[in-house]
Design an enzyme around this catalytic site. Structure first.
Site, short mmCIF file in Angstrom:
data_model
loop_
_atom_site.label_atom_id
_atom_site.label_comp_id
_atom_site.label_asym_id
_atom_site.label_seq_id
_atom_site.Cartn_x
_atom_site.Cartn_y
_atom_site.Cartn_z
N GLY A 261 35.31 26.04 17.49
CA GLY A 261 34.97 26.35 18.86
C GLY A 261 33.72 27.21 18.97
O GLY A 261 32.92 27.27 18.03
N ASP A 262 33.58 27.90 20.09
CA ASP A 262 32.33 28.61 20.34
C ASP A 262 32.05 29.71 19.32
O ASP A 262 30.89 29.90 18.92
CB ASP A 262 32.26 29.14 21.79
CG ASP A 262 33.50 29.92 22.19
OD1 ASP A 262 34.46 29.97 21.39
OD2 ASP A 262 33.52 30.47 23.29
N GLY B 204 40.45 28.64 16.36
CA GLY B 204 41.72 28.01 16.74
C GLY B 204 41.75 26.55 16.31
O GLY B 204 40.80 25.82 16.55
N ARG C 6 48.68 23.53 21.09
CA ARG C 6 47.70 23.40 20.00
C ARG C 6 48.18 22.46 18.90
O ARG C 6 47.37 22.02 18.06
CB ARG C 6 47.41 24.78 19.40
CG ARG C 6 46.42 25.59 20.18
CD ARG C 6 45.24 26.04 19.35
NE ARG C 6 45.53 26.82 18.19
CZ ARG C 6 45.41 28.14 18.11
NH1 ARG C 6 45.04 28.83 19.17
NH2 ARG C 6 45.65 28.77 17.00
N ASP D 33 40.13 23.92 24.07
CA ASP D 33 39.62 24.53 25.32
C ASP D 33 38.56 23.69 26.03
O ASP D 33 38.31 23.90 27.23
CB ASP D 33 39.03 25.91 25.03
CG ASP D 33 40.03 26.87 24.40
OD1 ASP D 33 41.24 26.65 24.59
OD2 ASP D 33 39.59 27.81 23.72
N GLY E 122 49.72 16.02 39.15
CA GLY E 122 49.98 16.13 40.59
C GLY E 122 50.31 17.55 41.02
O GLY E 122 51.18 17.78 41.86
N THR F 119 38.09 22.13 19.56
CA THR F 119 38.90 23.14 20.24
C THR F 119 39.63 22.49 21.40
O THR F 119 39.09 21.61 22.06
CB THR F 119 38.03 24.31 20.78
OG1 THR F 119 38.82 25.09 21.69
CG2 THR F 119 36.80 23.83 21.54
N ARG G 213 41.47 29.88 27.00
CA ARG G 213 40.68 31.11 26.89
C ARG G 213 39.96 31.36 28.23
O ARG G 213 40.63 31.41 29.24
CB ARG G 213 39.69 31.01 25.73
CG ARG G 213 39.27 32.39 25.25
CD ARG G 213 38.48 32.34 24.01
NE ARG G 213 39.32 32.24 22.82
CZ ARG G 213 38.86 32.33 21.60
NH1 ARG G 213 37.58 32.53 21.38
NH2 ARG G 213 39.67 32.23 20.57
N ASP H 47 35.40 23.98 25.82
CA ASP H 47 34.44 24.93 26.41
C ASP H 47 33.13 25.06 25.63
O ASP H 47 32.52 26.12 25.59
CB ASP H 47 35.10 26.31 26.54
CG ASP H 47 35.55 26.86 25.19
OD1 ASP H 47 35.55 26.11 24.19
OD2 ASP H 47 35.89 28.05 25.12
N ARG I 74 40.52 33.48 11.50
CA ARG I 74 39.62 34.31 12.30
C ARG I 74 39.08 35.34 11.30
O ARG I 74 39.85 36.04 10.64
CB ARG I 74 40.38 35.04 13.41
CG ARG I 74 41.27 34.12 14.25
CD ARG I 74 40.62 33.67 15.53
NE ARG I 74 41.60 33.08 16.43
CZ ARG I 74 41.30 32.12 17.29
NH1 ARG I 74 40.08 31.64 17.37
NH2 ARG I 74 42.22 31.65 18.09
N TYR I 75 37.78 35.40 11.16
CA TYR I 75 37.17 36.24 10.12
C TYR I 75 35.92 36.93 10.71
O TYR I 75 34.79 36.48 10.53
CB TYR I 75 36.79 35.34 8.93
CG TYR I 75 36.22 36.06 7.74
CD1 TYR I 75 37.00 36.94 6.99
CD2 TYR I 75 34.91 35.85 7.35
CE1 TYR I 75 36.46 37.61 5.89
CE2 TYR I 75 34.36 36.50 6.25
CZ TYR I 75 35.14 37.38 5.53
OH TYR I 75 34.61 38.01 4.45
#
Ligand code: ADP
Ligand code: F6P
Length: 320
Positions: A102-103, A11, A252, A127, A185, A125, A171, A129, A72-73
């Site tokens: 990312g991960d 991503g 994104r 995210d 808030g 990323t 995710r 993460d 994405r592969y």
């Protein structure tokens, strides 16, 4: 090392371009050559590789997305894909690879390193993460984009005395919801890393209403469930005039924040410093405000990202 390459994968995230720029410019500054690989690991395997010069990264620092494109592969998780990738890198005389992603992308960098080709991971990323770093490139921009929407939704929620469920990406991680929730808030922040009780959520909304509170904002991380499912379950406990907003991919895009640009620049520069002296197999990160590099095998195999749950407690204490 004299010749390195760079790719972006998974991503996209705001600030990836700033990282590519930093790697390229720092490497050229150090007398090295940089090759850009289009479309992540897909382009690596296909040999979609070209030399990057100073001007190639001009006018890119402020742009969202990634000018090297992403993909994405799944084939890169196979031995065949990885060996072909290494063959392509060698064909171009490339000695080290910077992977921004990312991960999943980090798993690709880990696989290359285990096969003897030194890769360095830069966390990119929205995210947030990734193990080995407190913050990832793109996260700051993403939470500020969410925040802008939350503030807007608050206006209309108040006017109509409505409850809003705002579903945000992330995710399996709740970081975006946590940070944007505290900053916005929110009345409730619902994340995968903390259990919640729908009955208690409904009770809180009722109590707020009874005190004359006009709006109710619930920030929901996508990793828990979809916004519409959440609204349906909430409706079992009463009619809260709920509306659902799914922010999705809006979060994104956009020009990276100053913080993400600076982080990307520091990460990129540090990666080149390490590769220059032959050090690969590392993850770059920021820990307690220090730029760090940790062993990629140890980082990915023995560590997990944890969100700052003190934010969850804080929100519980100050939002009612
Ligand atoms: P992200 O990097 O944002 O988490 P993905 O999970 O889609 O995104 O991963 C990006 C890409 O990284 C995948 O499409 C694939 O090419 C590669 N990748 C993911 N998992 C692995 C793996 N186990 N081994 C090698 N490469 C992987
Ligand atoms: O990893 C970034 C991310 O935007 C996640 O927050 C989200 O779950 C996923 O990617 C969406 O992936 P895609 O762009 O393939 O729909």
């Amino acid at each position: 090392m004299k010749r390195i390459a760079i790719l972006t994968s998974g991503g996209d995230a705001p600030g990836m371009n700033a990282a590519i720029r930093a790697v390229t410019r720092k490497a050229i500054h150090e007398g090295m050559e940089v090759y850009g690989i289009n479309y992540g690991y897909a382009g690596l395997v296909a040999g979609d590789i070209r030399k990057l010069d100073v001007a190639d990264v001009g006018d890119k620092i402020q742009r969202g997305g990634t000018f090297l494109y992403s993909a994405r592969y799944p084939e890169f998780a196979t031995e065949k894909g990885q060996l072909k990738g290494i063959e392509q890198l060698k064909k171009f005389g490339i000695e080290g690879l910077v992977v921004i992603g990312g991960d999943g992308s980090y798993q690709g960098a880990l696989a290359l390193t285990k096969r003897g080709f030194p890769a360095v991971g830069l966390p990119g990323t929205i995210d947030n993460d990734i193990p080995g770093t407190d913050f990832t490139i793109g996260f700051d921009t993403a939470i500020n984009t969410v925040l802008e929407s939350v503030d807007r939704i608050r206006d209309t929620a108040t006017s109509h005395v409505r409850t809003f469920i705002i579903e945000v990406m992330g995710r399996g991680a709740g970081d975006i919801a946590l940070w944007a929730g505290v900053a916005g808030g929110a009345d409730e922040i619902i994340i995968p890393e903390h259990e919640f009780d729908m009955k208690a959520v409904a009770q809180k909304i009722k109590e707020g209403r009874d005190r004359g509170k006009k709006h109710c904002l619930i920030i929901l991380a996508e990793g828990v469930m979809g916004g519409n499912d959440f609204a349906e379950k909430l409706a079992e406990y009463g009619d809260f005039h709920a509306r659902v907003t799914v922010l999705g991919h809006v979060v994104r895009g956009g020009s990276p924040s100053a913080r993400d640009r600076v982080l990307a620049s520091k990460f990129g520069s540090h990666a080149v410093e390490l590769l220059k002296v032959g050090k690969g197999g590392l993850c770059i990160g920021i820990r307690d405000n220090e730029i760090v590099a940790t062993d990629i095998v140890d980082t990915l195999e023995n560590h997990k990202h944890k969100p700052d749950l003190s934010l969850y407690e804080l929100n519980h204490e100050i939002s009612f």
